[in-house]
Design an enzyme around this catalytic site. Structure first.
Site, PDB file in Angstrom:
ATOM      1  N   SER A  28       0.829  -1.213   0.000  1.00 24.39           N
ATOM      2  CA  SER A  28       0.000   0.000   0.000  1.00 24.39           C
ATOM      3  C   SER A  28       0.865   1.266   0.000  1.00 24.39           C
ATOM      4  O   SER A  28       1.885   1.330   0.683  1.00 24.39           O
ATOM      5  CB  SER A  28      -0.902   0.010   1.238  1.00 24.39           C
ATOM      6  OG  SER A  28      -1.549   1.263   1.320  1.00 24.39           O
ATOM      7  N   THR A  74      -9.295  -0.641   4.018  1.00 23.26           N
ATOM      8  CA  THR A  74      -9.172  -1.245   2.691  1.00 23.26           C
ATOM      9  C   THR A  74      -9.566  -2.719   2.752  1.00 23.26           C
ATOM     10  O   THR A  74     -10.014  -3.190   3.800  1.00 23.26           O
ATOM     11  CB  THR A  74      -7.751  -1.019   2.104  1.00 23.26           C
ATOM     12  OG1 THR A  74      -7.746  -1.474   0.759  1.00 23.26           O
ATOM     13  CG2 THR A  74      -6.668  -1.753   2.888  1.00 23.26           C
ATOM     14  N   LYS A  78     -13.949  -3.277   4.227  1.00 24.97           N
ATOM     15  CA  LYS A  78     -14.755  -2.074   3.982  1.00 24.97           C
ATOM     16  C   LYS A  78     -16.215  -2.258   4.402  1.00 24.97           C
ATOM     17  O   LYS A  78     -16.880  -1.292   4.773  1.00 24.97           O
ATOM     18  CB  LYS A  78     -14.671  -1.669   2.503  1.00 24.97           C
ATOM     19  CG  LYS A  78     -13.316  -1.102   2.125  1.00 24.97           C
ATOM     20  CD  LYS A  78     -13.277  -0.626   0.688  1.00 24.97           C
ATOM     21  CE  LYS A  78     -11.879  -0.194   0.306  1.00 24.97           C
ATOM     22  NZ  LYS A  78     -11.756   0.341  -1.033  1.00 24.97           N
ATOM     23  N   ASN A  99     -14.606   3.434   3.421  1.00 22.52           N
ATOM     24  CA  ASN A  99     -13.136   3.456   3.306  1.00 22.52           C
ATOM     25  C   ASN A  99     -12.529   4.569   4.154  1.00 22.52           C
ATOM     26  O   ASN A  99     -11.314   4.668   4.256  1.00 22.52           O
ATOM     27  CB  ASN A  99     -12.701   3.598   1.839  1.00 22.52           C
ATOM     28  CG  ASN A  99     -12.755   5.026   1.359  1.00 22.52           C
ATOM     29  OD1 ASN A  99     -13.674   5.763   1.719  1.00 22.52           O
ATOM     30  ND2 ASN A  99     -11.789   5.435   0.571  1.00 22.52           N
ATOM     31  N   GLY A 138     -15.543  -7.640 -13.432  1.00 26.55           N
ATOM     32  CA  GLY A 138     -15.344  -7.940 -12.007  1.00 26.55           C
ATOM     33  C   GLY A 138     -16.597  -7.608 -11.208  1.00 26.55           C
ATOM     34  O   GLY A 138     -17.449  -6.819 -11.663  1.00 26.55           O
ATOM     35  N   GLY A 140     -16.270  -7.463  -7.433  1.00 29.35           N
ATOM     36  CA  GLY A 140     -15.811  -7.348  -6.037  1.00 29.35           C
ATOM     37  C   GLY A 140     -16.171  -5.988  -5.453  1.00 29.35           C
ATOM     38  O   GLY A 140     -17.116  -5.322  -5.905  1.00 29.35           O
ATOM     39  N   GLY A 141     -15.374  -5.563  -4.453  1.00 30.34           N
ATOM     40  CA  GLY A 141     -15.655  -4.335  -3.724  1.00 30.34           C
ATOM     41  C   GLY A 141     -15.671  -3.095  -4.610  1.00 30.34           C
ATOM     42  O   GLY A 141     -16.578  -2.255  -4.506  1.00 30.34           O
ATOM     43  N   TYR A 229      -3.507   0.979 -10.459  1.00 30.17           N
ATOM     44  CA  TYR A 229      -2.694   2.194 -10.569  1.00 30.17           C
ATOM     45  C   TYR A 229      -1.203   1.910 -10.782  1.00 30.17           C
ATOM     46  O   TYR A 229      -0.426   2.823 -11.051  1.00 30.17           O
ATOM     47  CB  TYR A 229      -2.882   3.095  -9.341  1.00 30.17           C
ATOM     48  CG  TYR A 229      -2.436   2.482  -8.044  1.00 30.17           C
ATOM     49  CD1 TYR A 229      -3.346   1.807  -7.240  1.00 30.17           C
ATOM     50  CD2 TYR A 229      -1.112   2.549  -7.622  1.00 30.17           C
ATOM     51  CE1 TYR A 229      -2.946   1.221  -6.052  1.00 30.17           C
ATOM     52  CE2 TYR A 229      -0.698   1.972  -6.443  1.00 30.17           C
ATOM     53  CZ  TYR A 229      -1.619   1.304  -5.653  1.00 30.17           C
ATOM     54  OH  TYR A 229      -1.213   0.723  -4.484  1.00 30.17           O
TER      55      TYR A 229
HETATM   56  P1  NAP Z   1     -11.920  -7.643  -4.948  1.00 26.11           P
HETATM   57  O1  NAP Z   1     -13.065  -7.242  -4.101  1.00 26.11           O
HETATM   58  O2  NAP Z   1     -11.061  -8.762  -4.485  1.00 26.11           O
HETATM   59  O3  NAP Z   1     -12.497  -7.998  -6.408  1.00 26.11           O
HETATM   60  C1  NAP Z   1     -11.679  -8.510  -7.410  1.00 26.11           C
HETATM   61  C2  NAP Z   1     -12.532  -8.917  -8.599  1.00 26.11           C
HETATM   62  O4  NAP Z   1     -11.665  -9.364  -9.628  1.00 26.11           O
HETATM   63  C3  NAP Z   1     -13.501 -10.058  -8.331  1.00 26.11           C
HETATM   64  O5  NAP Z   1     -14.643  -9.876  -9.108  1.00 26.11           O
HETATM   65  C4  NAP Z   1     -12.719 -11.287  -8.807  1.00 26.11           C
HETATM   66  O6  NAP Z   1     -13.574 -12.317  -9.250  1.00 26.11           O
HETATM   67  C5  NAP Z   1     -12.015 -10.712 -10.014  1.00 26.11           C
HETATM   68  N1  NAP Z   1     -10.816 -11.442 -10.348  1.00 26.11           N
HETATM   69  C6  NAP Z   1      -9.736 -11.684  -9.574  1.00 26.11           C
HETATM   70  N2  NAP Z   1      -8.804 -12.362 -10.260  1.00 26.11           N
HETATM   71  C7  NAP Z   1      -9.325 -12.585 -11.493  1.00 26.11           C
HETATM   72  C8  NAP Z   1      -8.856 -13.243 -12.656  1.00 26.11           C
HETATM   73  N3  NAP Z   1      -7.637 -13.795 -12.688  1.00 26.11           N
HETATM   74  N4  NAP Z   1      -9.664 -13.297 -13.736  1.00 26.11           N
HETATM   75  C9  NAP Z   1     -10.888 -12.736 -13.722  1.00 26.11           C
HETATM   76  N5  NAP Z   1     -11.392 -12.097 -12.639  1.00 26.11           N
HETATM   77  C10 NAP Z   1     -10.612 -12.007 -11.547  1.00 26.11           C
HETATM   78  O7  NAP Z   1     -10.934  -6.432  -5.185  1.00 26.11           O
HETATM   79  P2  NAP Z   1     -11.293  -4.868  -5.280  1.00 26.11           P
HETATM   80  O8  NAP Z   1     -11.101  -4.239  -3.963  1.00 26.11           O
HETATM   81  O9  NAP Z   1     -12.592  -4.688  -5.966  1.00 26.11           O
HETATM   82  O10 NAP Z   1     -10.105  -4.342  -6.190  1.00 26.11           O
HETATM   83  C11 NAP Z   1     -10.125  -4.631  -7.551  1.00 26.11           C
HETATM   84  C12 NAP Z   1      -9.008  -3.889  -8.285  1.00 26.11           C
HETATM   85  O11 NAP Z   1      -9.168  -2.504  -8.145  1.00 26.11           O
HETATM   86  C13 NAP Z   1      -7.623  -4.218  -7.747  1.00 26.11           C
HETATM   87  O12 NAP Z   1      -6.769  -4.316  -8.842  1.00 26.11           O
HETATM   88  C14 NAP Z   1      -7.273  -3.018  -6.906  1.00 26.11           C
HETATM   89  O13 NAP Z   1      -5.882  -2.786  -6.888  1.00 26.11           O
HETATM   90  C15 NAP Z   1      -7.994  -1.921  -7.645  1.00 26.11           C
HETATM   91  N6  NAP Z   1      -8.358  -0.814  -6.755  1.00 26.11           N
HETATM   92  C16 NAP Z   1      -7.912   0.403  -7.063  1.00 26.11           C
HETATM   93  C17 NAP Z   1      -8.247   1.484  -6.263  1.00 26.11           C
HETATM   94  C18 NAP Z   1      -7.733   2.848  -6.626  1.00 26.11           C
HETATM   95  O14 NAP Z   1      -7.915   3.764  -5.838  1.00 26.11           O
HETATM   96  N7  NAP Z   1      -7.149   3.023  -7.779  1.00 26.11           N
HETATM   97  C19 NAP Z   1      -9.053   1.302  -5.141  1.00 26.11           C
HETATM   98  C20 NAP Z   1      -9.511   0.014  -4.863  1.00 26.11           C
HETATM   99  C21 NAP Z   1      -9.159  -1.040  -5.675  1.00 26.11           C
HETATM  100  P3  NAP Z   1     -13.484 -13.814  -8.627  1.00 26.11           P
HETATM  101  O15 NAP Z   1     -14.259 -13.751  -7.348  1.00 26.11           O
HETATM  102  O16 NAP Z   1     -14.116 -14.660  -9.655  1.00 26.11           O
HETATM  103  O17 NAP Z   1     -12.035 -14.078  -8.392  1.00 26.11           O
END
Ligand code: NAP
Length: 451
Positions: A28, A74, A78, A99, A138, A140-141, A229
């Site tokens: 982080s 994070t 959350k 968050n 996707g 997820g969160g 990012y």
């Molecule tokens: P999360 O809740 O763990 O969700 C991840 C998602 O990606 C889930 O839908 C998961 O599906 C899918 N996924 C994971 N591996 C995969 C793969 N190999 N192929 C296909 N789908 C896959 O994570 P999140 O918090 O939403 O974060 C998601 C992304 O956003 C991360 O890359 C994170 O770094 C980024 N992010 C950026 C910021 C920012 O401020 N820029 C803030 C938060 C998050 P399954 O359940 O099927 O695995």
């Protein structure tokens, strides 16, 4: 600094202090961003990271409430954290995602600034979501936050992922808050070219998946947003750009959510211009460089001098121009060396120079047009350098060097011959290749984003 739960509950800060709660926080950059904001806004405050297990969250929040001023939260907490807070604002309640926590008047209040981070990024790019066909990759969160924005803006949403059941769960959640949302699900493997806007919220494009893109056909696309990012230009962003599609990755989102968290904690003026984003971008770039050098090369007139000087200024890396280096060492000009000692002698000086520069680190090495023609020079520098080829068309070269008498080889009538001889050699070097007829700004962005 990362504390574990035991260390955290023993910590009683003596000044305004904020923390980030999460599970694995080694990568982080939150404390870095908030440290920069504290400095910029002259806030005498601390920020550090705290790794907790789920069963420790309640008591960690209680300790926060008694001794701290606020926190970020994070993955994976959350949603879990919400039940331990005194209140949550309507947006975080709707999203079931907090968050940012502020401790005020003995009360903990939850907010969500991720949503602002995404909104502000879209605003920067002038993107309207209304009635647009949007692919949300996707579920997820982060997808949950994006889906809320899309539903609020009456987009036609398709949630794509590798599990239709999980996609359906998000769809059901969205419909609870937005019963009229136009939303369906699809397997990621069935993605086809029908979306105007694409949001990537999967980790495909980062860490071990860095060289992958979740999808790669953007013929109908107008805009691609990737939440990742690091790298700053992810594979999906790169492919989209090659399709001529505007695209953005997640650094601005990350920076903006932090800025708005600080607005909640410290009432900072978020509209005040600052260079924090710029600094973050440069730092990420330097971290990815891992003490290597950048060797900029291309035909004469490709813009090496301008690009290398601005790149050095923006990133704080040192800069060495091999021609100037040789001129300094020889105490004469390149033209003079060519005239008095001949080209072969000069090429040997270049190899000597390569050997000396091979011990450098974190340096931009701008090399003369003939430098990389000698594969020995490339081999010497390749051990510790990333090569960037500024690829220029011959017509552009002609325009740029017209009237320049300081280049010995430009004086010849056989410039085109020289270009045709060198170009295939340049193209074969293992390098990041950038069309140098783009604007200086976009060339810099490409180097910083892709290295
Ligand atoms: P999360 O809740 O763990 O969700 C991840 C998602 O990606 C889930 O839908 C998961 O599906 C899918 N996924 C994971 N591996 C995969 C793969 N190999 N192929 C296909 N789908 C896959 O994570 P999140 O918090 O939403 O974060 C998601 C992304 O956003 C991360 O890359 C994170 O770094 C980024 N992010 C950026 C910021 C920012 O401020 N820029 C803030 C938060 C998050 P399954 O359940 O099927 O695995």
């Amino acid at each position: 600094m990362i504390l574990n739960y035991e260390q955290f509950i023993k910590t009683i800060p003596t000044k305004k202090t904020f923390v980030l709660f999460g599970n694995k926080l080694t990568h982080s950059i939150s404390s870095n961003i908030h440290g920069k904001i504290h400095k910029e806004y002259d806030l005498d405050a601390d920020y550090f990271h705290v790794e907790v297990e789920k069963h420790q969250l309640e008591s960690a929040i209680s300790h926060l409430k008694n001794h701290f001023h606020g926190a970020n939260v994070t993955i994976p907490y959350k949603t879990d954290v919400m039940e331990f807070l005194d209140e949550c604002d309507p947006v975080s309640t709707r999203l079931s995602s907090v968050n940012t926590i502020v401790v005020k008047n003995g009360k903990t209040s939850g907010f969500n600034t991720d949503i602002i981070g995404i909104y502000e990024s879209l605003k920067k790019d002038n993107i309207s979501l209304k009635n647009k066909k949007v692919a949300l990759l996707g579920y997820g969160g982060t997808a949950n936050v994006v889906a809320d924005i899309l539903a609020q803006n009456q987009s036609e949403i398709t949630i794509l992922g590798r599990s239709l059941d999980k996609a359906q769960e998000l769809l059901d959640d969205v419909l609870k808050n937005h019963p009229n949302a136009c939303i369906k699900t699809k397997l990621l493997s069935d993605f086809c070219d029908e979306y105007q806007i694409i949001f990537n919220t999967t980790p495909i494009g980062m860490n071990e998946l860095e060289n992958q893109s979740p999808v790669d056909n953007f013929k109908s696309a107008e805009y691609v947003f990737d939440c990742i990012y690091n790298p700053q230009i992810t594979k999906i962003v790169d492919i989209a750009n090659n399709f001529g599609v505007k695209a953005r990755s997640g650094l601005n989102m990350l920076y903006t959510q932090a800025l708005f968290a600080q607005n909640i904690w410290n009432d900072i003026d978020v509209t005040r211009p600052n260079d924090i984003y710029q600094k973050l971008s440069s730092e990420l770039f330097k971290k990815r460089l891992k003490d290597r050098n950048i060797v900029l090369f291309g035909f004469m007139g490709c813009g090496k001098t301008t690009i290398s000087e601005i790149l050095a200024k923006e990133t704080g890396l040192s800069l060495i121009d091999t021609d100037k280096y040789i001129e300094n060492e020889q105490k004469t000009t390149i033209s003079e060396i060519f005239d008095t000692k001949g080209e072969e002698y000069f090429r040997q000086l270049e190899t000597d120079c390569a050997k000396k520069l091979s011990t450098m680190q974190n340096t931009i090495i701008s090399v003369g047009g003939g430098f990389v023609i000698n594969s020995q020079n490339v081999e010497i520098l390749a051990k510790n350098s990333v090569f960037v080829f500024l690829d220029t068309s011959f017509n552009e070269v002609l325009k740029r060097i017209e009237g320049d008498t300081s280049r010995p080889l430009a004086k010849t009538d056989t410039l085109k011959e020289l270009f045709d001889k060198r170009y295939p050699i340049y193209s074969k070097i293992d390098a990041l290749s950038i069309k140098s007829d783009a604007t200086v700004d976009s060339i810099l962005k490409e180097i910083i984003g892709k290295v």
